[in-house]
Scaffold this active site. Structure first.
Site, PDB file in Angstrom:
ATOM      1  N   ASP A 144     -13.023   5.312   1.796  1.00  0.00           N
ATOM      2  CA  ASP A 144     -11.342   5.639   1.899  1.00  0.00           C
ATOM      3  C   ASP A 144     -11.173   6.990   2.080  1.00  0.00           C
ATOM      4  O   ASP A 144     -10.838   7.437   0.975  1.00  0.00           O
ATOM      5  CB  ASP A 144     -10.801   4.665   0.936  1.00  0.00           C
ATOM      6  CG  ASP A 144      -9.489   4.681   0.941  1.00  0.00           C
ATOM      7  OD1 ASP A 144      -8.686   5.554   2.152  1.00  0.00           O
ATOM      8  OD2 ASP A 144      -8.441   3.919   0.213  1.00  0.00           O
ATOM      9  N   GLU A 178      -7.132   0.488  -4.456  1.00  0.00           N
ATOM     10  CA  GLU A 178      -7.219   0.498  -3.005  1.00  0.00           C
ATOM     11  C   GLU A 178      -8.418   0.012  -2.267  1.00  0.00           C
ATOM     12  O   GLU A 178      -8.577  -1.012  -1.612  1.00  0.00           O
ATOM     13  CB  GLU A 178      -6.713   1.790  -2.441  1.00  0.00           C
ATOM     14  CG  GLU A 178      -5.454   2.158  -2.567  1.00  0.00           C
ATOM     15  CD  GLU A 178      -4.910   3.629  -2.478  1.00  0.00           C
ATOM     16  OE1 GLU A 178      -5.757   4.460  -2.055  1.00  0.00           O
ATOM     17  OE2 GLU A 178      -3.801   3.697  -2.649  1.00  0.00           O
ATOM     18  N   ASP A 216       0.810  -1.063  -0.281  1.00  0.00           N
ATOM     19  CA  ASP A 216       0.074  -0.065  -0.141  1.00  0.00           C
ATOM     20  C   ASP A 216       0.829   1.277   0.151  1.00  0.00           C
ATOM     21  O   ASP A 216       1.678   1.291   1.015  1.00  0.00           O
ATOM     22  CB  ASP A 216      -0.998  -0.100   1.438  1.00  0.00           C
ATOM     23  CG  ASP A 216      -1.544   1.211   1.462  1.00  0.00           C
ATOM     24  OD1 ASP A 216      -1.578   1.971   0.646  1.00  0.00           O
ATOM     25  OD2 ASP A 216      -2.389   1.433   2.269  1.00  0.00           O
ATOM     26  N   LYS A 261       2.746  11.821  -3.312  1.00  0.00           N
ATOM     27  CA  LYS A 261       2.043  10.916  -4.037  1.00  0.00           C
ATOM     28  C   LYS A 261       0.942  11.752  -4.887  1.00  0.00           C
ATOM     29  O   LYS A 261       0.399  11.460  -5.802  1.00  0.00           O
ATOM     30  CB  LYS A 261       1.371   9.950  -3.260  1.00  0.00           C
ATOM     31  CG  LYS A 261       0.215   9.070  -3.847  1.00  0.00           C
ATOM     32  CD  LYS A 261      -0.295   7.934  -2.974  1.00  0.00           C
ATOM     33  CE  LYS A 261      -1.298   7.230  -3.785  1.00  0.00           C
ATOM     34  NZ  LYS A 261      -2.105   6.190  -2.659  1.00  0.00           N
TER      35      LYS A 261
END
Ligand code: AMP
Length: 607
Positions: free
Chosen positions: A194, A172, A9, A71
């Site tokens: 999420d 994800e 992850d 990211k």
């Protein structure tokens, strides 16, 4: 023995690596001793790279020696809008790379964000290597469901630099649902909410007979915990004395302190109704000028008021996903919370109100994604057919046509893999070359979508306009990576097209960075191996003590079980010594894991 495969992850705030052992997914601890690795990269005064906890510690004293949350910029193009967005979020400057890719300035060096991700991935690979006592190359990496093609390609490029072979990219939320669903034999509709440090993803999946089918996904790639922190930072800034406010808002060290305080307050408010915020040393660090401090109290309810626009954005995304899935929120069977921000009571309340049910607490919000990635990695390794993933295209794909419009070839939420084709005609007569722009996004207008690149077909059959039909074929792979083919139907001339506007690294640079990373990994691997050997010797000593203890109790209370327990520990110790003499690092690592379990009491020393 199979080569180990790991699930990674690669998060905005934290990253984690997991594997399946004895049929169960487990996180691999970092060599620094944590379960998660902060996605932070730093360079020390001596020019050494540090990643994770060490980088976070470095940031305390030298905030300008670290970068985090990169990211958010991975696979993006360097544009004035991006620079503007970044300014509101991070104090480090972004720099344009030669192919329009995004780079960061760090300790006098300019690093592509792809390299920063590669360094974080490299660290996780070293953690896995230390865990298994052997090199690990194969992995599954998770990406946000709404990552576009460029961002997926950049993730793959980062992995290649890190010496990793990506068996598959997995969304994800799908990974989270896998972590939840497989162990329980769950069937039904699962909604994954999420909310992480930098991105927000919502997916609805149908789980049936081991098939995990994504019905719809949605999200906001620019909404996460950092935005909530920024709301608090702005509120804190408003309380700084008028004459210093401007200086504080321009000073990297002060902003970092405010951000750290804001984040701590937000966490505190998860547990308590009030948080006291104290920040000292705010002011002019650059020229050693005046400083001030701030002490104030933030209540949970005021934090919720500050966050109101962000909560609204979260709900809008949920509504959109439900609309696309043609579902009523109340018909969702389970709501899974993923990402550190879902611990915030406001977020839990929003979710419970919207879906009419309390979210499940069975998945660990920080670990589910890595665990799911490990499950998928294991599945791909064994091909057991236990879990099949069927994803969807997270955004529509089309080509630019006249009038600034987009002709859609693949609609959002179409199941992948998918192939779509259409016929186009070059815009002007007698063109020897056609350029067809490719767009990703939901608008029918080109300038409201994201341009992925251009299909360039050369040496066209030169003819009148409308007489040169070109066939464009879009192929979206199971992991939502696009490849495009174009054919001049008159001549049969066909080209597999590389999308030109990809903000990947310039030719040759990835190889160079890969070689640099390989050298680093090699020297780090030697240090790690030495350390592992020392730790293993100590573990064997502790194991011997355990063996003596078990022997004594077996003599005092003889029983077949007690004998078997002594035998198990003895066999492990004998095997350990042989492996140590034979310098079999993988065997040592495997025995170390078993011994640690026994010594920690997590496993009984039965035969
Ligand atoms: P992730 O990207 O999933 O690691 O999420 C990290 C985000 O979750 C950051 O913005 C953290 O501040 C936030 N977070 C983590 N733990 C908590 C907590 N206990 N209370 C509030 N926010 C948290």
């Amino acid at each position: 023995m199979h080569d180990p495969v790991i699930g990674i992850d690669l998060g905005t705030t934290n990253s984690a690596v997991a594997t399946v052992e004895d049929g169960r997914p487990r996180l691999i601890p970092s060599r620094a001793g944590g379960r998660l690795t902060p996605s932070v990269l730093g360079v020390t005064k001596a020019g050494e790279r540090v990643v994770g906890q060490q980088a976070q510690a470095l940031a305390e004293e030298h905030p300008d020696s670290v970068v985090w949350a990169t990211k958010r910029f991975l696979g993006r193009r360097y544009t004035p809008e991006l620079v503007q967005q970044a300014k509101a979020l991070v104090p480090y400057p972004l720099v344009a790379g030669p192919s329009g890719d995004v780079r960061v300035k760090l300790a006098g060096r300019v690093l592509p964000v792809t390299q920063v991700s590669a360094m974080i991935l490299g660290e996780l690979a070293l953690d896995a290597q230390a865990h298994f006592g052997r090199t690990v190359t194969k992995c599954v990496i998770t990406v946000p469901a709404n990552f576009d093609d460029n961002q997926r390609q950049a993730t793959r490029e980062a992995a290649t630099i890190a010496g990793l072979d990506v068996v598959r990219l997995v969304n994800e939320p799908t990974a989270a649902a896998l972590a939840y669903g497989l162990s329980r034999g769950f069937e039904g509709s699962a909604l994954v909410f999420d909310l992480g440090g930098g991105t927000f993803d919502v997916s609805i999946l149908d789980v049936k007979s081991g098939v995990f089918e994504v019905r719809a996904t949605g999200g906001d790639p620019r909404l996460g915990g950092e935005d909530f922190d920024q709301r608090i930072v702005q509120w804190l800034l408003a309380q700084v004395d008028d004459e210093l406010r401007h200086v504080v808002s321009q000073d990297a060290q002060s902003l970092r302190r405010l951000k750290v305080a804001a984040e701590a307050a937000k966490r505190e408010l998860t547990e308590h109704e009030e948080a006291t915020v104290t920040v000292s040393g705010l002011g002019d660090h650059a020229s050693g000028g005046r400083r001030t401090e701030l002490e104030t109290v933030l209540t949970r309810s005021f934090f919720e008021t500050l966050s109101e626009p962000l909560s609204r954005r979260c709900l809008e995304v949920c509504q959109g996903v439900m609309r696309e899935a043609k579902m009523d929120p109340r018909s969702v069977d389970v709501v899974l919370l993923v990402g550190g921000m879902t611990r915030v009571p406001l977020v839990r309340r929003l979710v419970a109100d919207f879906f009419g049910r309390a979210p499940s607490t069975d998945v660990h919000p920080d670990e589910a994604v890595a665990l799911g990635a490990a499950v998928q990695a294991d599945e791909l390794l064994r091909q057991s057919g236990q879990a099949l993933l069927l994803d969807v295209a997270s955004q529509s794909l089309g080509v630019g046509v006249l009038g600034g419009r987009v002709k859609r070839l693949i609609a959002k939420n179409t199941g992948v893999p998918v192939v779509a084709r259409d016929i186009f005609f070059p815009g002007t007569s007698g063109q020897a070359e056609a350029r067809i722009p490719v767009y990703q996004g939901e608008s029918e207008f080109q300038d409201e979508n994201h341009k992925l690149g251009e299909v360039v077909l050369k040496h066209l059959h030169v003819a009148a306009r409308g007489d040169v039909p070109l066939e464009v074929v879009f192929e979206l792979s199971g992991e939502a990576i696009l490849s495009v083919k174009a054919t001049d139907l008159t001549t049969g001339n066909m080209e597999t097209v590389r999308l030109e506007a990809r903000a990947g690294l310039p030719h040759g640079e990835a190889e160079k960075l890969g070689a640099e990373q390989a050298n680093y990994a090699k020297s780090q691997g030697v240090v790690d191996a030495k350390r592992a050997e020392e730790l293993f010797r100590k573990l064997l000593e502790r194991g011997e003590k355990l063996a003596r203890m078990l022997q004594k109790s077996a003599q005092e209370n003889p029983s077949p079980e007690a004998e078997a327990a002594v035998g198990t520990v003895q066999r492990l110790l004998d095997g350990g010594r042989t492996a140590l003499d034979g310098k079999d690092a993988a065997k040592c690592a495997a025995i170390a894991r078993q011994l640690t379990q026994l010594l920690s009491g997590k496993q009984e020393p039965r035969a």
